[in-house]
Design a protein around this motif. Structure first.
Motif, mmCIF file in Angstrom:
data_model
loop_
_atom_site.group_PDB
_atom_site.id
_atom_site.type_symbol
_atom_site.label_atom_id
_atom_site.label_comp_id
_atom_site.label_asym_id
_atom_site.label_seq_id
_atom_site.Cartn_x
_atom_site.Cartn_y
_atom_site.Cartn_z
ATOM 1 N N LEU A 173 -2.034 0.186 -12.381
ATOM 2 C CA LEU A 173 -2.621 -0.568 -11.270
ATOM 3 C C LEU A 173 -2.795 0.333 -10.050
ATOM 4 C CD1 LEU A 173 -3.486 -3.345 -10.154
ATOM 5 C CD2 LEU A 173 -1.100 -3.753 -9.585
ATOM 6 N N THR A 174 -4.028 0.441 -9.556
ATOM 7 C CA THR A 174 -4.286 1.294 -8.396
ATOM 8 C C THR A 174 -4.629 0.496 -7.139
ATOM 9 O OG1 THR A 174 -6.619 1.546 -8.989
ATOM 10 C CG2 THR A 174 -5.083 3.238 -9.797
ATOM 11 N N ASN A 175 -5.210 -0.697 -7.317
ATOM 12 C CA ASN A 175 -5.663 -1.477 -6.182
ATOM 13 C C ASN A 175 -5.460 -2.954 -6.468
ATOM 14 O OD1 ASN A 175 -6.962 -2.122 -3.760
ATOM 15 N ND2 ASN A 175 -8.965 -2.173 -4.711
ATOM 16 N N VAL A 176 -5.067 -3.702 -5.437
ATOM 17 C CA VAL A 176 -4.909 -5.135 -5.604
ATOM 18 C C VAL A 176 -5.546 -5.856 -4.433
ATOM 19 C CG1 VAL A 176 -2.601 -5.210 -4.563
ATOM 20 C CG2 VAL A 176 -3.286 -7.006 -6.121
ATOM 21 N N CYS A 181 4.835 -0.071 -9.471
ATOM 22 C CA CYS A 181 3.400 0.187 -9.647
ATOM 23 C C CYS A 181 3.089 1.527 -8.984
ATOM 24 C CB CYS A 181 2.562 -0.945 -9.056
ATOM 25 S SG CYS A 181 2.782 -2.522 -9.899
ATOM 26 N N SER A 182 3.528 2.592 -9.618
ATOM 27 C CA SER A 182 3.502 3.928 -9.015
ATOM 28 C C SER A 182 2.100 4.470 -8.750
ATOM 29 C CB SER A 182 4.279 4.912 -9.888
ATOM 30 O OG SER A 182 3.744 4.934 -11.196
ATOM 31 N N SER A 183 1.087 3.943 -9.412
ATOM 32 C CA SER A 183 -0.285 4.411 -9.192
ATOM 33 C C SER A 183 -1.016 3.634 -8.101
ATOM 34 C CB SER A 183 -1.090 4.307 -10.495
ATOM 35 O OG SER A 183 -0.514 5.129 -11.488
ATOM 36 N N MET A 184 -0.399 2.568 -7.591
ATOM 37 C CA MET A 184 -1.056 1.763 -6.563
ATOM 38 C C MET A 184 -1.283 2.601 -5.306
ATOM 39 S SD MET A 184 0.094 -1.763 -4.651
ATOM 40 C CE MET A 184 0.259 -2.691 -6.144
ATOM 41 N N THR A 185 -2.541 2.674 -4.885
ATOM 42 C CA THR A 185 -2.871 3.469 -3.700
ATOM 43 C C THR A 185 -3.202 2.596 -2.504
ATOM 44 O OG1 THR A 185 -5.174 3.621 -4.419
ATOM 45 C CG2 THR A 185 -3.699 5.436 -5.045
ATOM 46 N N SER A 186 -3.615 1.344 -2.761
ATOM 47 C CA SER A 186 -3.943 0.489 -1.629
ATOM 48 C C SER A 186 -3.647 -0.970 -1.935
ATOM 49 C CB SER A 186 -5.406 0.652 -1.222
ATOM 50 O OG SER A 186 -6.259 0.132 -2.228
ATOM 51 N N VAL A 187 -3.265 -1.676 -0.875
ATOM 52 C CA VAL A 187 -3.059 -3.113 -0.947
ATOM 53 C C VAL A 187 -3.391 -3.673 0.423
ATOM 54 C CG1 VAL A 187 -0.589 -2.962 -0.382
ATOM 55 C CG2 VAL A 187 -1.466 -4.989 -1.553
ATOM 56 N N GLY A 230 9.014 -10.401 -0.127
ATOM 57 C CA GLY A 230 10.341 -10.442 -0.725
ATOM 58 C C GLY A 230 10.963 -9.077 -0.953
ATOM 59 N N SER A 231 12.236 -9.099 -1.268
ATOM 60 C CA SER A 231 12.996 -7.885 -1.557
ATOM 61 C C SER A 231 12.357 -7.121 -2.716
ATOM 62 C CB SER A 231 14.435 -8.238 -1.926
ATOM 63 O OG SER A 231 15.065 -8.853 -0.844
ATOM 64 N N LEU A 232 12.284 -5.808 -2.570
ATOM 65 C CA LEU A 232 11.769 -4.905 -3.590
ATOM 66 C C LEU A 232 10.330 -5.207 -4.013
ATOM 67 C CD1 LEU A 232 15.146 -5.121 -5.289
ATOM 68 C CD2 LEU A 232 14.160 -2.886 -4.829
ATOM 69 N N ALA A 233 9.578 -5.946 -3.199
ATOM 70 C CA ALA A 233 8.221 -6.367 -3.560
ATOM 71 C C ALA A 233 7.309 -5.193 -3.900
ATOM 72 C CB ALA A 233 7.607 -7.202 -2.440
ATOM 73 N N PHE A 234 7.408 -4.098 -3.155
ATOM 74 C CA PHE A 234 6.570 -2.925 -3.388
ATOM 75 C C PHE A 234 7.407 -1.681 -3.676
ATOM 76 C CE2 PHE A 234 3.967 -5.817 -0.871
ATOM 77 C CZ PHE A 234 2.763 -5.801 -1.565
ATOM 78 N N SER A 235 8.636 -1.859 -4.028
ATOM 79 C CA SER A 235 9.541 -0.737 -4.293
ATOM 80 C C SER A 235 8.985 0.153 -5.405
ATOM 81 C CB SER A 235 10.911 -1.269 -4.710
ATOM 82 O OG SER A 235 11.765 -0.214 -5.052
ATOM 83 N N GLY A 236 9.017 1.452 -5.170
ATOM 84 C CA GLY A 236 8.559 2.397 -6.176
ATOM 85 C C GLY A 236 7.056 2.550 -6.270
ATOM 86 N N CYS A 237 6.320 2.011 -5.323
ATOM 87 C CA CYS A 237 4.861 2.191 -5.288
ATOM 88 C C CYS A 237 4.582 3.515 -4.589
ATOM 89 C CB CYS A 237 4.188 1.013 -4.573
ATOM 90 S SG CYS A 237 4.350 -0.549 -5.461
ATOM 91 N N SER A 238 4.886 4.586 -5.276
ATOM 92 C CA SER A 238 4.844 5.924 -4.680
ATOM 93 C C SER A 238 3.440 6.386 -4.318
ATOM 94 C CB SER A 238 5.508 6.934 -5.615
ATOM 95 O OG SER A 238 4.929 6.877 -6.901
ATOM 96 N N GLY A 239 2.405 5.744 -4.835
ATOM 97 C CA GLY A 239 1.036 6.113 -4.502
ATOM 98 C C GLY A 239 0.532 5.524 -3.195
ATOM 99 N N SER A 281 10.984 0.352 -0.462
ATOM 100 C CA SER A 281 11.838 1.504 -0.783
ATOM 101 C C SER A 281 11.196 2.374 -1.861
ATOM 102 C CB SER A 281 13.226 1.036 -1.239
ATOM 103 O OG SER A 281 13.127 0.335 -2.461
ATOM 104 N N GLU A 282 11.447 3.649 -1.766
ATOM 105 C CA GLU A 282 10.936 4.637 -2.718
ATOM 106 C C GLU A 282 9.410 4.700 -2.785
ATOM 107 O OE1 GLU A 282 13.100 6.797 -3.777
ATOM 108 O OE2 GLU A 282 14.741 5.585 -2.942
ATOM 109 N N CYS A 283 8.758 4.326 -1.696
ATOM 110 C CA CYS A 283 7.310 4.514 -1.579
ATOM 111 C C CYS A 283 7.118 5.896 -0.969
ATOM 112 C CB CYS A 283 6.683 3.413 -0.721
ATOM 113 S SG CYS A 283 6.699 1.789 -1.492
ATOM 114 N N SER A 284 7.347 6.903 -1.785
ATOM 115 C CA SER A 284 7.422 8.288 -1.300
ATOM 116 C C SER A 284 6.120 8.805 -0.702
ATOM 117 C CB SER A 284 7.890 9.214 -2.415
ATOM 118 O OG SER A 284 7.032 9.102 -3.538
ATOM 119 N N GLY A 285 4.982 8.202 -1.021
ATOM 120 C CA GLY A 285 3.710 8.628 -0.450
ATOM 121 C C GLY A 285 3.374 7.959 0.868
#
Length: 159
Positions: free
Chosen positions: A44-47, A64-70, A80-89, A108-112
């Motif tokens: 998933l890249t876009n929502v 959803c590590s490939s998500m680049t935009s929302v 909510g808690s952890l809703a976008f956690s790990g969406c590093s893109g 959290s962990e949205c490193s980008g």
């Protein structure tokens, strides 16, 4: 009131969430994204979230590590808690003024993630909401925020 419930791992690139859905012959407004609805949809890249949405539940887009935009519409009142956690893109998030509280580890962990716009309506940033956002270098916290939960939120941002 209808929502999108937990899903399975998918490879879709773009998801367009509908404003209305039919269930058992009845038409409902889609107002929430349920827990783990798009959990670990790594393709998933876009929502596109409709303006009927009021709630993004726990773990909704987690992993959803490939998500680049929302685009979060102004109708959303709860993230909510952890809703976008790990969406590093993700590189940038604009939180609408309708949201007054960000759940624990929501981003959290949205490193980008390099920037986040926190509206003046925000009153609470829960624990570890932005922990692990290692690319974030600047953030402005409005005076309306009266509570920031524990944890290191912005590790690269100067005090």
């Amino acid at each position: 009131v209808a929502g999108i419930k937990e899903g399975r791992r998918r490879r879709e690139e773009t998801i367009i969430i509908p404003e209305k859905a039919i269930r058992d012959g009845y038409l409902f407004n889609v107002t929430s994204i349920g827990e783990r609805a798009f959990y670990f949809c790594d393709g998933l890249t876009n929502v596109k979230i409709p303006s009927s949405m009021t709630k993004i539940s726990e773990y909704a887009f987690s992993g959803c590590s490939s998500m680049t935009s929302v685009e979060i519409p102004s109708s959303v009142t709860e993230i909510g808690s952890l809703a976008f956690s790990g969406c590093s893109g993700l590189t940038r998030v604009e939180i609408p003024s309708s949201v007054t509280e960000i759940g624990g580890e929501a981003f959290s962990e949205c490193s980008g993630l390099t920037s986040v716009e926190i509206p003046s309506s925000m009153t609470k940033i829960s624990e570890y909401a932005f922990s692990g956002c290692s690319s974030m270098t600047r953030v402005e916290i409005p005076s309306s925020v009266t509570e920031i939960g524990g944890g290191r939120h912005f590790p690269n941002v100067a005090d």
